[in-house]
Design a protein around this motif. Structure first.
Motif, PDB file in Angstrom:
ATOM      1  N   THR A   1      -6.737 146.388  52.007  1.00 16.29           N
ATOM      2  CA  THR A   1      -5.646 147.140  51.383  1.00 16.29           C
ATOM      3  C   THR A   1      -5.979 148.630  51.315  1.00 16.29           C
ATOM      4  O   THR A   1      -5.109 149.482  51.521  1.00 16.29           O
ATOM      5  CB  THR A   1      -5.367 146.609  49.969  1.00 16.29           C
TER       6      THR A   1
ATOM      7  N   GLN B   1       3.715 147.323  54.043  1.00 19.49           N
ATOM      8  CA  GLN B   1       2.628 146.386  53.758  1.00 19.49           C
ATOM      9  C   GLN B   1       1.938 146.734  52.441  1.00 19.49           C
ATOM     10  O   GLN B   1       1.587 145.844  51.651  1.00 19.49           O
ATOM     11  CB  GLN B   1       1.597 146.413  54.896  1.00 19.49           C
TER      12      GLN B   1
ATOM     13  N   ARG C   1       4.189 145.874  49.308  1.00 22.80           N
ATOM     14  CA  ARG C   1       4.313 144.436  49.075  1.00 22.80           C
ATOM     15  C   ARG C   1       3.005 143.818  48.590  1.00 22.80           C
ATOM     16  O   ARG C   1       3.006 142.704  48.063  1.00 22.80           O
ATOM     17  CB  ARG C   1       4.815 143.740  50.351  1.00 22.80           C
ATOM     18  N   LYS C   2       1.901 144.537  48.768  1.00 26.08           N
ATOM     19  CA  LYS C   2       0.622 144.076  48.244  1.00 26.08           C
ATOM     20  C   LYS C   2       0.352 144.629  46.846  1.00 26.08           C
ATOM     21  O   LYS C   2      -0.214 143.938  45.989  1.00 26.08           O
ATOM     22  CB  LYS C   2      -0.518 144.501  49.184  1.00 26.08           C
TER      23      LYS C   2
ATOM     24  N   GLU D   1       9.815 147.721  49.609  1.00 25.82           N
ATOM     25  CA  GLU D   1       9.194 146.598  48.908  1.00 25.82           C
ATOM     26  C   GLU D   1      10.125 145.396  48.828  1.00 25.82           C
ATOM     27  O   GLU D   1       9.696 144.253  49.033  1.00 25.82           O
ATOM     28  CB  GLU D   1       8.782 147.029  47.492  1.00 25.82           C
TER      29      GLU D   1
END
Length: 278
Positions: free
Chosen positions: A205, A20, A23-24, A83
């Motif tokens: 995040t 997560q 990918r952010k 990713e």
């Protein structure tokens, strides 16, 4: 056994959380953030405990830094695989570091009881079965992330094997802190060289980074403790179970469907755990 299973649980959850984060934020910023947070947490703990610095030879310290760089390469490639690749495929491939560590341990003269050998073999076969599974035709799966995961497993296998020789001199916690600090500066250097701008981090995040740092650090601490009191090969094999947890999380939350051969691999792995624990 318990430390290997704790490491597997932490690594499995960490892989999902790290996915997560990457990918952010993309790979390098996520890696930098996780290493920074982990370094602060571990450094603070060591200061609170007021533990004395081990009186180890310079060669030991230099070796620790060297294998930390190797682990950085593996971690960077694994994060990159997370990713851009399919998590339920690249995670089991990354867990193949157990094969590398086992081969190095056997080459170094380590011998296991028969039941442990059978259990380790089943664990490795199970991981390979999951890895070789092909997704159903309804899902489009590419080779994205697979080469990175393969190289990452080699680098991490070398790291986990080598750290078994260093833990007796530096203890359980200090090698993890050194690894974190070295990886932080390696990531920072690459970010500066590539001119990557660190993105703005939201509260959600930031929490992902904190959780990932806690889980990944907990996994390394558990692994170090496990290989300090048991065989390196069996501890590593148990730790490689983390891919099962990651696959289940990927199927449950990311909706990456499992096929029959993947479930077969999971069953073989669980049988290996039972036999190792006998």
């Amino acid at each position: 056994m318990i430390f290997g299973l704790i490491a597997a649980l932490c690594f499995g959850l960490s892989d999902f959380i790290v996915t997560q984060a990457t990918r952010k934020l993309q790979t390098l910023p996520a890696l930098l953030g996780i290493q920074f947070i982990a370094s602060l947490l571990l450094g603070g703990y060591i200061l609170i405990q007021s533990t004395s610095t081990p009186n180890a030879l310079p060669l030991v310290w230099m070796s620790m830094i060297g294998i930390s760089v190797v682990n950085f390469v593996g971690t960077l490639l694994l994060y990159r695989a997370f990713e851009k690749g399919t998590l339920s495929i690249v995670s089991p491939i990354g867990s193949g570091f157990a094969v590398v560590t086992a081969m190095l341990a056997f080459a170094g003269g380590e011998r296991l009881p028969f039941n442990s050998i059978v259990g380790v073999v089943l664990l490795i076969v199970g991981v390979l079965t999951v890895t070789r599974s092909i997704q159903s035709n309804r899902q489009q799966v590419t080779l994205a992330g697979i080469p990175e995961a393969v190289i990452a497993s080699i680098c991490m296998g070398i790291y986990f094997w080598a750290i078994g020789f260093i833990t007796p001199y530096l203890g359980v916690i200090l090698p993890v802190l050194i690894t974190r600090i070295v990886q932080f500066f390696c990531a920072l250097l690459l970010i500066r060289v590539k001119g990557i701008q660190f993105p703005r981090i939201s509260l959600s995040t930031g929490m992902i980074l904190v959780v990932a740092a806690l889980l990944d650090t907990g996994a390394l601490l558990s692994f170090n403790k496990g290989q300090a009191v048991d065989y390196t090969t069996s501890t590593t094999a148990l730790t490689s179970l983390y891919s099962v947890i990651t696959i289940l999380m990927a199927g449950w939350i990311l909706k990456e469907k499992l096929i029959k051969t993947q479930w077969m691999g999971i069953g073989i792995i669980l049988c290996g755990v039972i036999i190792v624990s006998i």
